[in-house]
Design a protein around this motif. Structure first.
Motif, PDB file in Angstrom:
ATOM      1  N   LYS A 157       0.876  -1.235   0.130  1.00  0.00           N
ATOM      2  CA  LYS A 157       0.087   0.076   0.001  1.00  0.00           C
ATOM      3  C   LYS A 157       0.717   1.207  -0.057  1.00  0.00           C
ATOM      4  CE  LYS A 157      -3.861   0.009   2.228  1.00  0.00           C
ATOM      5  NZ  LYS A 157      -5.014   0.194   3.214  1.00  0.00           N
ATOM      6  N   GLU A 158       0.980   2.132   1.138  1.00  0.00           N
ATOM      7  CA  GLU A 158       1.462   3.145   1.229  1.00  0.00           C
ATOM      8  C   GLU A 158       2.960   2.990   1.575  1.00  0.00           C
ATOM      9  OE1 GLU A 158      -2.813   4.035   2.504  1.00  0.00           O
ATOM     10  OE2 GLU A 158      -1.083   2.420   3.054  1.00  0.00           O
ATOM     11  N   ALA A 159       3.871   3.987   0.813  1.00  0.00           N
ATOM     12  CA  ALA A 159       5.281   4.047   1.095  1.00  0.00           C
ATOM     13  C   ALA A 159       5.692   5.101   1.834  1.00  0.00           C
ATOM     14  CB  ALA A 159       6.234   3.742  -0.192  1.00  0.00           C
ATOM     15  N   ARG A 160       6.648   5.051   2.708  1.00  0.00           N
ATOM     16  CA  ARG A 160       7.604   6.301   3.334  1.00  0.00           C
ATOM     17  C   ARG A 160       9.038   6.028   3.026  1.00  0.00           C
ATOM     18  NH1 ARG A 160       8.656   6.898   9.314  1.00  0.00           N
ATOM     19  NH2 ARG A 160      10.391   7.784   8.178  1.00  0.00           N
ATOM     20  N   ALA A 161       9.754   7.291   2.809  1.00  0.00           N
ATOM     21  CA  ALA A 161      11.055   7.231   2.636  1.00  0.00           C
ATOM     22  C   ALA A 161      12.055   7.119   3.899  1.00  0.00           C
ATOM     23  CB  ALA A 161      11.580   8.462   2.105  1.00  0.00           C
ATOM     24  N   THR A 162      12.958   6.013   3.966  1.00  0.00           N
ATOM     25  CA  THR A 162      14.056   5.951   4.892  1.00  0.00           C
ATOM     26  C   THR A 162      15.225   6.521   4.642  1.00  0.00           C
ATOM     27  OG1 THR A 162      14.556   4.005   4.019  1.00  0.00           O
ATOM     28  CG2 THR A 162      12.591   3.641   5.532  1.00  0.00           C
ATOM     29  N   SER A 163      15.698   7.146   3.605  1.00  0.00           N
ATOM     30  CA  SER A 163      16.448   7.832   2.987  1.00  0.00           C
ATOM     31  C   SER A 163      16.370   8.318   1.512  1.00  0.00           C
ATOM     32  CB  SER A 163      17.900   6.740   3.103  1.00  0.00           C
ATOM     33  OG  SER A 163      17.763   5.942   1.759  1.00  0.00           O
ATOM     34  N   LYS A 164      17.464   9.177   1.277  1.00  0.00           N
ATOM     35  CA  LYS A 164      16.823   9.663  -0.242  1.00  0.00           C
ATOM     36  C   LYS A 164      17.140   8.713  -1.222  1.00  0.00           C
ATOM     37  CE  LYS A 164      20.920  11.754  -2.032  1.00  0.00           C
ATOM     38  NZ  LYS A 164      21.867  12.580  -2.450  1.00  0.00           N
ATOM     39  N   GLU A 165      17.208   7.458  -0.901  1.00  0.00           N
ATOM     40  CA  GLU A 165      17.209   6.555  -1.868  1.00  0.00           C
ATOM     41  C   GLU A 165      16.534   5.330  -1.683  1.00  0.00           C
ATOM     42  OE1 GLU A 165      21.253   5.526  -1.828  1.00  0.00           O
ATOM     43  OE2 GLU A 165      21.821   6.742  -3.307  1.00  0.00           O
ATOM     44  N   LYS A 166      15.960   4.918  -0.351  1.00  0.00           N
ATOM     45  CA  LYS A 166      15.314   4.127  -0.016  1.00  0.00           C
ATOM     46  C   LYS A 166      13.994   4.173   0.431  1.00  0.00           C
ATOM     47  CE  LYS A 166      18.574   0.890  -1.148  1.00  0.00           C
ATOM     48  NZ  LYS A 166      19.380   0.285   0.021  1.00  0.00           N
ATOM     49  N   TYR A 167      12.980   3.091   0.456  1.00  0.00           N
ATOM     50  CA  TYR A 167      11.759   3.274   1.394  1.00  0.00           C
ATOM     51  C   TYR A 167      11.219   1.902   1.999  1.00  0.00           C
ATOM     52  CZ  TYR A 167       9.310   0.846  -2.782  1.00  0.00           C
ATOM     53  OH  TYR A 167       9.102   0.151  -3.860  1.00  0.00           O
ATOM     54  N   ILE A 168      10.321   2.092   2.813  1.00  0.00           N
ATOM     55  CA  ILE A 168       9.658   0.743   3.396  1.00  0.00           C
ATOM     56  C   ILE A 168       8.039   1.066   2.720  1.00  0.00           C
ATOM     57  CG2 ILE A 168      11.111   0.214   5.093  1.00  0.00           C
ATOM     58  CD1 ILE A 168       9.566   1.467   6.908  1.00  0.00           C
ATOM     59  N   VAL A 169       7.466  -0.096   3.049  1.00  0.00           N
ATOM     60  CA  VAL A 169       5.838  -0.112   2.382  1.00  0.00           C
ATOM     61  C   VAL A 169       5.053  -0.964   3.178  1.00  0.00           C
ATOM     62  CG1 VAL A 169       6.317  -1.422   0.398  1.00  0.00           C
ATOM     63  CG2 VAL A 169       4.343   0.090   0.539  1.00  0.00           C
ATOM     64  N   VAL A 170       3.956  -0.603   3.663  1.00  0.00           N
ATOM     65  CA  VAL A 170       3.070  -1.414   4.282  1.00  0.00           C
ATOM     66  C   VAL A 170       2.381  -2.311   3.450  1.00  0.00           C
ATOM     67  CG1 VAL A 170       2.954   0.159   6.341  1.00  0.00           C
ATOM     68  CG2 VAL A 170       1.420   0.246   4.594  1.00  0.00           C
ATOM     69  N   PRO A 171       2.288  -3.466   3.778  1.00  0.00           N
ATOM     70  CA  PRO A 171       1.483  -4.780   3.198  1.00  0.00           C
ATOM     71  C   PRO A 171      -0.058  -4.451   3.194  1.00  0.00           C
ATOM     72  CG  PRO A 171       1.863  -5.428   5.136  1.00  0.00           C
ATOM     73  CD  PRO A 171       2.510  -4.353   5.225  1.00  0.00           C
TER      74      PRO A 171
END
Length: 483
Positions: A315-329
């Motif tokens: 579903k929705e993602a959030r940035a963890t750094s300028k290059e990476k993200y995590i996203v909820v299932p």
């Protein structure tokens, strides 16, 4: 003494015992769910300075949370949701949240859908969360309250840069228009989605509450809709037409640029199951500089997650750094593992953390000592921390918080940088009932969270709770011995 007086005294005694029993049983410990009575308060901060920060490591508590305190709550009519905590420095904290007036939100639990009034509000502390100014302030030009649907904003993403002796800068990006809400009205008849931003200046001083000034109004980030042209979800063969923010701490790079994944979606309608969809992805939006923000660019690929024709795996993602993200299932897809990926480049893959929907908390800890002691030094007038043994100090360790099931079982994890995998083999259960959370780090190395913890009423009417932990407590609680 008359029989009538004796009877009344006996009745009063019986009622007092019943009341005491109810009070005793109405609130569980810090690991359980709360009833509507109160949040169980924890306070192990007696040996801190006036700014609430520790100056001696030996004063830290490692057997339970250092602190737990209610900041605010929904009142059964208005709903306070999606808290985002920010350490401004010198003991000054601020928690932003979404204030939904007179309604819990859209059918898919988002505040902005073009049908209700929603404000971004904030609460402040001058002593590292020991005490809070609980009267909400408003994120609008001049601090004015929102009174119309058209002026509403929700799902705040908060970017902050300290001024290092001068005024700091804070940027809030939020959803407006119709967002990614779902109701009985077809998407093309609901009006456009919008993402807006507002810039504030921050004055921080030890012993005083922080002052945030919003001297200008909200401005729209344009170009997102144009980026969606020609994009389709692979199996459904439907194009995303909606977009929105997802509440979180925003990432400010070492280049002072702001990195923001904006959720793109097609949600369908809620009037008929055949017309209900939850198809999602993201586009990367980059702000030119938090010091002088004048431009946002929509860049990179348009990312869509794998779908089964009605729902995407994530579903929705959030940035963890300028290059990476995590996203909820997506629980509707039947998926229960959080994802990770490269911002604006390809799709996501699992990171091994059991999770559900909602806003996940994440922070990269600048200095992680885990279960080892460390030194807290205040000799220069500002607090610094350093190792005291040969044990390595690590700077690529993150803390992640999120629910494992829908609205249930909020856990904390020690993870590798960007939340790409679990570092410690266990997790710490924070609370039974909850959903969204956020995390930051104080100068003394302690970890703070603001989260929806415990139900203050029906329809996701949560308490907004501030908590504080030592690194050793988190490390011990998330490590399973012998594994």
């Amino acid at each position: 003494m008359s029989k009538k007086i004796i009877y009344l005294l006996s009745l009063l005694m019986a009622l007092s015992l019943v009341f005491a029993s109810c009070k005793k049983n109405s609130v569980t410990d810090a690991l359980g769910g709360f009833t509507p009575d109160k949040v169980p308060e924890i306070n192990n901060t007696d040996n801190t300075g006036s700014d609430g920060l520790f100056t001696n490591y030996t004063d830290l508590t490692h057997t339970e949370p250092i602190a737990k305190k209610e900041i605010t709550r929904g009142n059964g009519t208005d709903y306070v949701r999606n808290p985002v905590v920010v350490n401004l420095g010198k003991g000054n904290l601020v928690v932003f949240a979404e204030f939904r007036y007179k309604r819990p939100g859209a059918a898919n639990d988002v505040g902005i859908d073009g049908a209700g009034v929603v404000d971004i509000v904030y609460y402040t502390s001058k002593d590292s969360g020991k005490n809070w100014v609980t009267r909400e302030k408003y994120v609008n030009q001049g601090g004015m309250q929102t009174t119309t649907v058209d002026a509403s904003h929700g799902a705040p993403v908060v970017f902050y840069k300290s001024g290092n002796g001068s005024d700091g800068k804070i940027v809030v990006v939020a959803t407006s228009g119709t967002g990614i809400g779902r109701d009985d009205t077809p998407v093309d008849q609901r009006g456009p989605s919008k993402v807006d931003y507002i810039v504030g200046t921050v004055k921080v001083s030890s012993g005083s509450d922080p002052v945030i000034t919003w001297s200008d109004g909200w401005k729209e980030i344009t170009g997102i809709k144009d980026k969606l042209v020609g994009t389709k979800f692979a199996t459904a063969q439907i194009s995303p037409t909606q977009y929105a923010t997802h509440s979180a701490r925003g990432v400010v790079g070492t280049d002072s640029k702001l990195y923001l994944p904006v959720t793109i979606a097609y949600q369908g309608t809620s009037d008929n199951w055949n017309n209900t969809y939850e198809l999602m992805g993201h586009v990367l939006v980059v702000g030119n500089s938090i010091d002088n923000l004048t431009q946002w660019d929509v860049t990179g690929d348009t990312v869509v997650y794998p779908d089964n024709g009605k729902f995407t795996q994530y579903k929705e993602a959030r940035a963890t750094s300028k290059e990476k993200y995590i996203v909820v299932p997506s629980p509707s897809y039947g998926h229960s593992i959080m994802g990770k990926g490269q911002l604006g480049n390809g799709s996501a893959s699992d990171n091994g953390v059991t999770a559900s929907e909602g806003s996940a908390g994440y922070v990269l800890v600048p200095k992680w000592f885990g279960g080892s002691d460390y030194k807290i030094d205040n000799s220069s007038g500002s607090i610094t921390i350093s190792k005291v043994s040969q044990d390595p100090e690590e700077n690529k360790v993150g803390i992640l918080t999120h629910v494992q099931q829908q609205d249930k079982n909020m856990h904390m994890y020690v993870v590798n940088a960007d939340g790409e995998s679990k570092k410690n083999n266990g997790s710490y259960k924070i609370v039974d009932n909850g959903k969204s959370s956020s995390i930051d780090v104080l100068e003394d190395g302690t970890i703070i969270t603001a989260a929806e913890e415990g139900l203050a009423g029906a329809n996701r009417n949560y308490y907004i709770v501030f908590s504080r932990y030592s690194q050793k407590f988190i490390n011990d609680q998330t490590t399973i011995a012998g594994n």
